[in-house]
Design a protein around this motif. Structure first.
Motif, short mmCIF file in Angstrom:
data_model
loop_
_atom_site.label_atom_id
_atom_site.label_comp_id
_atom_site.label_asym_id
_atom_site.label_seq_id
_atom_site.Cartn_x
_atom_site.Cartn_y
_atom_site.Cartn_z
N UNK A 15 -23.80 5.34 167.80
CA UNK A 15 -24.21 5.80 169.13
C UNK A 15 -24.34 7.32 169.17
N UNK A 16 -23.41 7.96 168.50
CA UNK A 16 -23.48 9.42 168.46
C UNK A 16 -24.71 9.87 167.68
N UNK A 80 -9.43 23.48 164.80
CA UNK A 80 -9.87 24.70 164.14
C UNK A 80 -11.08 24.42 163.24
N UNK A 81 -11.06 23.25 162.61
CA UNK A 81 -12.22 22.85 161.80
C UNK A 81 -13.46 22.71 162.67
N UNK A 123 -26.36 19.80 162.22
CA UNK A 123 -25.05 20.27 162.65
C UNK A 123 -24.53 19.45 163.83
N UNK A 124 -25.46 19.01 164.68
CA UNK A 124 -25.04 18.20 165.82
C UNK A 124 -24.42 16.88 165.34
N UNK A 125 -24.97 16.32 164.27
CA UNK A 125 -24.40 15.11 163.68
C UNK A 125 -22.93 15.37 163.32
N UNK A 126 -22.70 16.49 162.65
CA UNK A 126 -21.34 16.81 162.20
C UNK A 126 -20.41 17.08 163.39
N UNK A 130 -16.94 14.97 164.35
CA UNK A 130 -15.62 15.60 164.50
C UNK A 130 -15.09 15.48 165.93
N UNK A 131 -15.97 15.67 166.88
CA UNK A 131 -15.57 15.57 168.29
C UNK A 131 -15.11 14.16 168.60
#
Lengths: 146, 105
Positions: A15-16, A80-81, A123-126, A130-131
């Motif tokens: 979904x993300x 922090x990551x 980057x949005x995928x990453x 993480x989020x």
């Protein structure tokens, strides 16, 4: 048989990934759609960043009072990551907006625009992954984070 | 296909079909939001993450609504500041974070 947790994580992830299509959907075919992509990018970035900054500040404050435990440090490490990743995202987003400014100025789509858009999307995928692991988004809605 | 997944797919298709129209994008985002809301109510395993997505989608939809005059958007205002800069404004440096991580603050 896959566990519910694994399936849930996979579904959440897909979904993300699907959500990321919002950016792809705004593929810079015109200045208008490119601007709209930038607006969505800026908005979602700011929403996630605000939570990361607030949560880091919260843990640091707890640490200042000597109340931070191992679980807080574990979470801080992950936050922090994500902070570092968000910094890269901000840089990529600003480069994308920079390319739009060039387009706006010279009236011709710059060659680097597509590359910048792909970078933002990657980057949005990453960031999404993480989020999601941090329950960052759910935390803001008053849902207990896991 | 479960109802919420079906709605989600339709919403995403709507966005892709109509990428140039702000009103279309807002509608699609709203539909996407309702798909997540439905999934949350149905107890989908990814519901907690979905709830967060709703918030982000709401923000995105609001931004698009406000930006209905997309042509008039000042590109300068679309720039972002880094998370590190925001933390510095709160007096939190990378060094401070590192100390907290090491547990020797």
């Amino acid at each position: 048989m896959k566990s519910t947790k694994t399936m849930g994580a996979k579904t959440g992830m897909s979904l993300l990934v699907a959500f990321s299509m919002l950016f792809a959907g705004g593929c810079a075919t015109s200045m208008k759609s490119a601007k709209r992509t930038a607006v969505v990018s800026q908005t979602v970035y700011n929403a996630v960043k605000a939570q990361v900054v607030d949560q880091i500040a919260e843990i640091i404050e707890k640490d200042d009072r000597g109340l931070a435990g191992p679980e807080d440090r574990r979470r801080l490490r992950m936050l922090d990551g994500l902070r570092k990743l968000l910094d890269k995202y901000s840089e990529a987003h600003n480069a994308y907006v920079g390319a739009l400014r060039i387009w706006d100025k010279i009236g011709e789509k710059p060659a680097q625009l597509l590359t910048q858009e792909h970078k933002v999307l990657e980057l949005w995928f990453e960031v999404s992954q993480m989020a999601s692991q941090l329950g960052i988004m759910s935390h803001a809605n008053g849902v207990t984070r896991t | 296909m479960k109802e919420h997944n079906k709605k989600l797919v339709e919403s995403l298709q709507g966005i892709r079909k109509d990428p140039a129209e702000t009103s279309g994008a807002v509608k699609a985002l709203q539909a996407l939001k309702s798909a997540f809301t439905l999934a949350t109510a149905a107890g989908a395993p990814w519901a907690p993450a979905g709830l967060g997505v709703i918030r982000v989608l709401s923000a995105a939809a609001a931004a698009l609504k406000n930006g209905s005059k997309v042509d008039e958007i000042d590109l300068e205002k679309l720039m972002t500041t880094s998370a590190t800069e925001d933390l510095k404004k709160k007096g939190i440096t990378e060094d401070r974070i590192r100390k907290a991580l090491d547990g020797d603050a």
